[in-house]
Design a protein around this motif. Structure first.
Motif, PDB file in Angstrom:
ATOM      1  N   ALA A 149      -4.010   0.087   4.948  1.00 11.98           N
ATOM      2  CA  ALA A 149      -3.192  -1.077   5.291  1.00 11.98           C
ATOM      3  C   ALA A 149      -3.784  -1.846   6.464  1.00 11.98           C
ATOM      4  O   ALA A 149      -3.830  -3.082   6.457  1.00 11.98           O
ATOM      5  N   VAL A 150      -4.247  -1.124   7.477  1.00 11.25           N
ATOM      6  CA  VAL A 150      -4.829  -1.772   8.653  1.00 11.25           C
ATOM      7  C   VAL A 150      -6.112  -2.521   8.277  1.00 11.25           C
ATOM      8  O   VAL A 150      -6.336  -3.655   8.715  1.00 11.25           O
ATOM      9  N   ALA A 151      -6.955  -1.906   7.452  1.00 15.11           N
ATOM     10  CA  ALA A 151      -8.193  -2.571   7.030  1.00 15.11           C
ATOM     11  C   ALA A 151      -7.883  -3.856   6.268  1.00 15.11           C
ATOM     12  O   ALA A 151      -8.543  -4.888   6.460  1.00 15.11           O
ATOM     13  N   ILE A 193       0.880  -1.167   0.000  1.00 16.89           N
ATOM     14  CA  ILE A 193       0.000   0.000   0.000  1.00 16.89           C
ATOM     15  C   ILE A 193       0.916   1.216   0.000  1.00 16.89           C
ATOM     16  O   ILE A 193       1.595   1.500   0.991  1.00 16.89           O
ATOM     17  N   ILE A 194       0.970   1.926  -1.120  1.00 14.91           N
ATOM     18  CA  ILE A 194       1.906   3.037  -1.253  1.00 14.91           C
ATOM     19  C   ILE A 194       1.147   4.322  -1.557  1.00 14.91           C
ATOM     20  O   ILE A 194      -0.004   4.296  -2.006  1.00 14.91           O
ATOM     21  N   GLY A 195       1.797   5.444  -1.295  1.00 10.81           N
ATOM     22  CA  GLY A 195       1.156   6.722  -1.577  1.00 10.81           C
ATOM     23  C   GLY A 195       1.850   7.864  -0.869  1.00 10.81           C
ATOM     24  O   GLY A 195       2.760   7.660  -0.058  1.00 10.81           O
ATOM     25  N   PRO A 196       1.426   9.089  -1.145  1.00 14.28           N
ATOM     26  CA  PRO A 196       2.043  10.279  -0.561  1.00 14.28           C
ATOM     27  C   PRO A 196       1.836  10.385   0.945  1.00 14.28           C
ATOM     28  O   PRO A 196       0.969   9.722   1.530  1.00 14.28           O
ATOM     29  N   THR A 225       2.454  -7.539  -5.175  1.00  9.40           N
ATOM     30  CA  THR A 225       1.381  -6.753  -5.781  1.00  9.40           C
ATOM     31  C   THR A 225       1.370  -5.387  -5.097  1.00  9.40           C
ATOM     32  O   THR A 225       1.972  -5.207  -4.039  1.00  9.40           O
ATOM     33  N   ALA A 226       0.706  -4.416  -5.702  1.00  6.12           N
ATOM     34  CA  ALA A 226       0.751  -3.064  -5.140  1.00  6.12           C
ATOM     35  C   ALA A 226      -0.520  -2.295  -5.452  1.00  6.12           C
ATOM     36  O   ALA A 226      -1.149  -2.490  -6.495  1.00  6.12           O
TER      37      ALA A 226
END
Length: 241
Positions: free
Chosen positions: A19-21, A7-10, A123-124
């Motif tokens: 990510a927690v979900a 899980i990537i992002g600004p 995967t992303a």
């Protein structure tokens, strides 16, 4: 084959909540691919504990790459990548699904370049900035919370004052996102960073600092958005598939 889903992002876009979900859905561990969050003496500045997870966080496994302090100096991306791969290799032996959460450009570049070297399927999913005005407002509110207006010595300003005492690490400290903005304010106002934990601040001054931090975070966030749009382009996006 085990799956590691990134899980990537600004900065401040809501990666941790996503990510927690996902970790709850798949009963999966989370590995935080962030170098600055490894510094135990920078929990506010790095947002180490600001996961926005709500109830049940204690039941989750959320792992950082290392445990460091400012006195240790910079955490090179190559070393962080070795630690990340070691974490993932160990977890892949026990878990069919792993969540990676991160926004470190240098570290994620290295991860994206690993390709078929990994012993698990990568995967992303990128969490994007949807509304730039709302994003800026959210980062401004976040910056003000980090300053802890009711007790500035316990927030980001106190962490910077303590970090600045490590004179041999000042170049590293000055490079940390957020600290850059506060040091710019100190330079403009002729304020010694060592006094930030004992100085009395007016609300107007805290507003100025929060605005400056938000500006730096927003600019960094836009850079992250551009870089991440080019990373993992050949990597599947589906989790648990």
């Amino acid at each position: 084959m085990p799956q590691a889903h990134a899980i990537i992002g600004p900065t401040g876009v809501g990666k941790s909540a996503v990510a927690v979900a996902l970790a709850r859905e798949f009963t999966a561990p989370i590995v935080v691919a962030d170098r600055i969050q490894c510094y135990l003496d920078l929990p506010i500045t790095s947002a180490r504990d600001d996961v926005g997870a709500g109830e049940g966080l204690q039941a989750l496994t959320r792992l950082h790459l290392s445990q460091r302090s400012v006195a240790d100096g910079d955490y090179p991306p190559e070393q962080a990548m070795r630690d990340l791969r070691m974490r993932l290799d160990e977890l892949a032996e026990q878990h069919p699904f792993i969540v990676i959460e991160g926004g470190s450009i240098s570290l994620l570049r290295l991860l994206a370049g690993c390709g078929e070297e990994l012993g698990y399927r990568l995967t992303a999913h990128t969490v994007h900035i949807v509304d730039r005005r709302q994003y800026r407002s959210r980062l401004r509110d976040r910056a003000y919370q980090m300053l802890r207006a009711d007790a500035p010595a316990t927030g980001m300003l106190g962490e910077l004052a303590a970090a600045w005492r490590h004179t041999e690490q000042r170049a590293f400290v000055a490079s940390i996102n957020g600290f850059e903005a506060v040091l710019e304010w100190c330079d403009d106002r002729g304020v010694d960073p060592l006094t930030l934990s004992t100085r009395s601040f007016t609300h107007a001054e805290l507003d100025e600092i929060a605005d400056l931090i938000a500006h730096w975070h927003v600019e960094h966030g836009y850079e992250q958005e551009q870089v991440f749009s080019r990373l993992f382009t050949d990597v599947p996006t589906a989790a648990g598939s």
